[in-house]
Enzyme design. Structure first.
Site, mmCIF file in Angstrom:
data_model
loop_
_atom_site.group_PDB
_atom_site.id
_atom_site.type_symbol
_atom_site.label_atom_id
_atom_site.label_comp_id
_atom_site.label_asym_id
_atom_site.label_seq_id
_atom_site.Cartn_x
_atom_site.Cartn_y
_atom_site.Cartn_z
ATOM 1 N N ALA A 109 7.528 -2.246 26.552
ATOM 2 C CA ALA A 109 8.363 -0.966 26.666
ATOM 3 C C ALA A 109 8.987 -0.413 25.431
ATOM 4 O O ALA A 109 9.209 0.893 25.609
ATOM 5 C CB ALA A 109 9.434 -1.445 27.674
ATOM 6 N N CYS B 134 6.118 -7.234 34.507
ATOM 7 C CA CYS B 134 5.621 -8.549 34.385
ATOM 8 C C CYS B 134 6.663 -9.383 33.624
ATOM 9 O O CYS B 134 7.011 -8.959 32.371
ATOM 10 C CB CYS B 134 4.438 -8.654 33.910
ATOM 11 S SG CYS B 134 3.923 -10.280 33.347
ATOM 12 N N TYR C 185 14.483 -20.398 17.624
ATOM 13 C CA TYR C 185 13.512 -19.113 17.300
ATOM 14 C C TYR C 185 12.419 -19.810 16.610
ATOM 15 O O TYR C 185 11.279 -19.494 16.772
ATOM 16 C CB TYR C 185 14.343 -18.184 16.796
ATOM 17 C CG TYR C 185 13.513 -16.887 16.633
ATOM 18 C CD1 TYR C 185 13.168 -15.986 17.806
ATOM 19 C CD2 TYR C 185 13.215 -16.372 15.597
ATOM 20 C CE1 TYR C 185 12.391 -15.055 17.583
ATOM 21 C CE2 TYR C 185 12.228 -15.278 15.149
ATOM 22 C CZ TYR C 185 11.940 -14.391 16.229
ATOM 23 O OH TYR C 185 11.175 -13.162 16.177
ATOM 24 N N ALA D 272 11.624 -22.804 15.882
ATOM 25 C CA ALA D 272 10.666 -23.821 16.635
ATOM 26 C C ALA D 272 9.553 -23.003 17.483
ATOM 27 O O ALA D 272 8.428 -23.382 17.626
ATOM 28 C CB ALA D 272 11.528 -24.655 17.574
ATOM 29 N N LYS E 264 8.288 -19.815 17.001
ATOM 30 C CA LYS E 264 7.438 -19.106 16.245
ATOM 31 C C LYS E 264 6.316 -20.096 15.537
ATOM 32 O O LYS E 264 5.364 -19.818 15.145
ATOM 33 C CB LYS E 264 8.352 -18.219 15.594
ATOM 34 C CG LYS E 264 8.848 -17.171 16.377
ATOM 35 C CD LYS E 264 8.131 -16.186 17.265
ATOM 36 C CE LYS E 264 8.687 -15.291 18.075
ATOM 37 N NZ LYS E 264 7.914 -14.485 18.627
HETATM 38 N N1 LIG Z 1 11.593 -6.971 14.987
HETATM 39 C C1 LIG Z 1 11.619 -7.960 14.176
HETATM 40 O O1 LIG Z 1 12.453 -8.315 13.400
HETATM 41 C C2 LIG Z 1 10.554 -9.212 14.477
HETATM 42 C C3 LIG Z 1 10.317 -9.961 13.437
HETATM 43 C C4 LIG Z 1 9.366 -11.092 13.635
HETATM 44 C C5 LIG Z 1 8.788 -11.199 14.896
HETATM 45 N N2 LIG Z 1 9.361 -10.342 16.043
HETATM 46 C C6 LIG Z 1 8.533 -10.666 17.326
HETATM 47 O O2 LIG Z 1 7.981 -9.160 17.748
HETATM 48 C C7 LIG Z 1 8.008 -9.462 19.329
HETATM 49 C C8 LIG Z 1 8.422 -7.957 19.894
HETATM 50 O O3 LIG Z 1 9.907 -7.935 19.328
HETATM 51 P P1 LIG Z 1 10.530 -6.480 18.860
HETATM 52 O O4 LIG Z 1 11.041 -6.781 17.494
HETATM 53 O O5 LIG Z 1 9.697 -5.392 19.544
HETATM 54 O O6 LIG Z 1 11.911 -6.690 19.880
HETATM 55 P P2 LIG Z 1 12.401 -5.904 20.894
HETATM 56 O O7 LIG Z 1 13.402 -6.379 21.454
HETATM 57 O O8 LIG Z 1 12.670 -4.365 20.942
HETATM 58 O O9 LIG Z 1 11.289 -5.956 22.275
HETATM 59 C C9 LIG Z 1 11.082 -7.186 22.813
HETATM 60 C C10 LIG Z 1 10.373 -6.713 24.195
HETATM 61 O O10 LIG Z 1 10.079 -8.079 25.111
HETATM 62 C C11 LIG Z 1 10.726 -7.616 26.320
HETATM 63 N N3 LIG Z 1 10.916 -9.202 26.954
HETATM 64 C C12 LIG Z 1 11.983 -10.106 26.837
HETATM 65 N N4 LIG Z 1 11.706 -10.927 27.689
HETATM 66 C C13 LIG Z 1 10.595 -10.646 28.285
HETATM 67 C C14 LIG Z 1 10.262 -11.507 29.628
HETATM 68 N N5 LIG Z 1 10.694 -12.664 30.001
HETATM 69 N N6 LIG Z 1 8.813 -10.907 30.044
HETATM 70 C C15 LIG Z 1 8.481 -9.676 29.657
HETATM 71 N N7 LIG Z 1 9.069 -9.300 28.476
HETATM 72 C C16 LIG Z 1 10.070 -9.337 27.909
HETATM 73 C C17 LIG Z 1 12.019 -7.037 26.162
HETATM 74 O O11 LIG Z 1 12.130 -6.606 27.430
HETATM 75 C C18 LIG Z 1 11.566 -6.048 25.262
HETATM 76 O O12 LIG Z 1 10.882 -4.965 25.482
HETATM 77 C C19 LIG Z 1 8.806 -10.680 19.494
HETATM 78 O O13 LIG Z 1 7.825 -11.524 19.983
HETATM 79 C C20 LIG Z 1 9.743 -10.933 18.407
HETATM 80 O O14 LIG Z 1 10.236 -12.122 18.513
HETATM 81 C C21 LIG Z 1 10.367 -9.383 15.816
#
Ligand SMILES: NC(=O)c1ccc[n+]([C@@H]2O[C@H](COP(=O)([O-])OP(=O)(O)OC[C@H]3O[C@@H](n4cnc5c(N)ncnc54)[C@H](O)[C@@H]3O)[C@@H](O)[C@H]2O)c1
Length: 256
Positions: free
Chosen positions: A14, A63, A151, A153, A155
């Site tokens: 989203a 979902c 977190y 653990a 990742k």
């Molecule tokens: N932004 C960063 O600094 C960063 C760094 C490393 C890894 N990540 C990883 O990247 C991925 C995306 O994160 P982002 O940065 O876009 O953050 P974000 O919070 O903008 O997006 C995460 C999305 O996951 C959705 N979500 C959460 N729980 C859910 C569930 N149970 N079912 C379905 N959807 C769910 C949220 O609604 C949100 O839209 C994550 O796995 C995060 O751990 C992000």
């Protein structure tokens, strides 16, 4: 991989990185099923893609990745709508050290669940066309971070799980590749450290961000597209940092 006519599923699409990955794929000719628990935001993101790239370019499904039933329904819906699945991105994730069981369920167990469903759908052994499964880990999946142990653990688990699958020759023979994307801090909502963060998570997180910098979402999306399109990268683990940009932590044996 030529993306024209290929079909992708992205969880947590989203907003943030999942949204950027969806835009990159659709703009290169792929069709994308966006899924999230945030229905309103997911629909807005998907409508924008349809407006720019045509009605058939994308569709949204609610979902919650922790629901096996909802997750399985998405794979069925994609099969009925597009008849194939080529790219699976297990992207949904949270930072919530207080609710660490929930964190592990979303960040690790659901990535494993999605990957299993992906293998069942995409493997040539099961009548699929093969393809790539990209699991979104983090720089915190490669290096300890003392204020977010749960977190980390989750990742680290994603990296170990994905690399193990990549080492299984049966999957390779059946046309599947497995890669990990490990961005450092990137400019999305997740680093705003919500009300679920402990005080130390937020304060220390903000300090670390100040010292290491923040990735642009577009740089991470560029790395993501490299992982998707390079067909010779099974087992690759890519890092993206503000200082060093796109790099590989682990490369497939064929590229060493
Ligand atoms: N932004 C960063 O600094 C960063 C760094 C490393 C890894 N990540 C990883 O990247 C991925 C995306 O994160 P982002 O940065 O876009 O953050 P974000 O919070 O903008 O997006 C995460 C999305 O996951 C959705 N979500 C959460 N729980 C859910 C569930 N149970 N079912 C379905 N959807 C769910 C949220 O609604 C949100 O839209 C994550 O796995 C995060 O751990 C992000």
């Amino acid at each position: 991989m030529n993306l024209s006519g290929k079909v992708a599923l992205i969880t947590g699409a989203a907003q943030g990185l999942g949204k950027a990955f969806s835009e990159s794929l659709v703009s290169r000719g792929a069709k994308v099923c966006l899924t999230d628990i945030k229905v309103h935001e997911g629909q807005i993101t998907t409508e924008a893609l349809k407006k720019n790239f045509g009605n058939d370019a994308a569709f949204f499904m609610k979902c919650d990745v922790t629901s096996e039933k909802e997750f399985a329904n998405v794979f069925q819906a994609i099969k009925s709508r597009y008849g194939r699945l080529d790219i699976l991105v297990n992207n949904a994730g949270i930072v919530d050290e207080k609710n660490w069981r929930k964190l592990i369920e979303i960040n690790l167990l659901s990535v494993m669940q999605g990957t299993q469903l992906g293998i069942e759908t995409m493997s040539k052994e099961h009548g699929g066309n093969g393809g790539v499964i990209i699991n979104i880990s983090s720089a915190a999946g490669l290096t300890p971070v003392f204020n977010t142990p749960a977190y980390c653990a989750s990742k680290f688990g994603v990296v170990g799980y994905t690399r193990s699958l990549a080492d299984n020759l049966i999957h390779l023979r059946n046309g599947l590749r497995f890669c990990c994307l490990c961005p450092a801090f990137t400019d999305t909502d997740i680093i705003k450290f919500s009300e679920n963060s402990t005080v130390s998570t937020k304060e220390i997180g903000d300090k670390i961000i100040k010292s290491v910098g923040i990735n642009k979402v577009s740089t991470v999306a560029d790395g993501f597209m490299e992982l998707v399109t390079d067909e010779n990268n099974n087992g690759a683990v890519m890092t993206v940092t503000a200082r060093d940009g796109i790099q590989y932590k682990y490369l497939p044996k064929s590229k060493l």
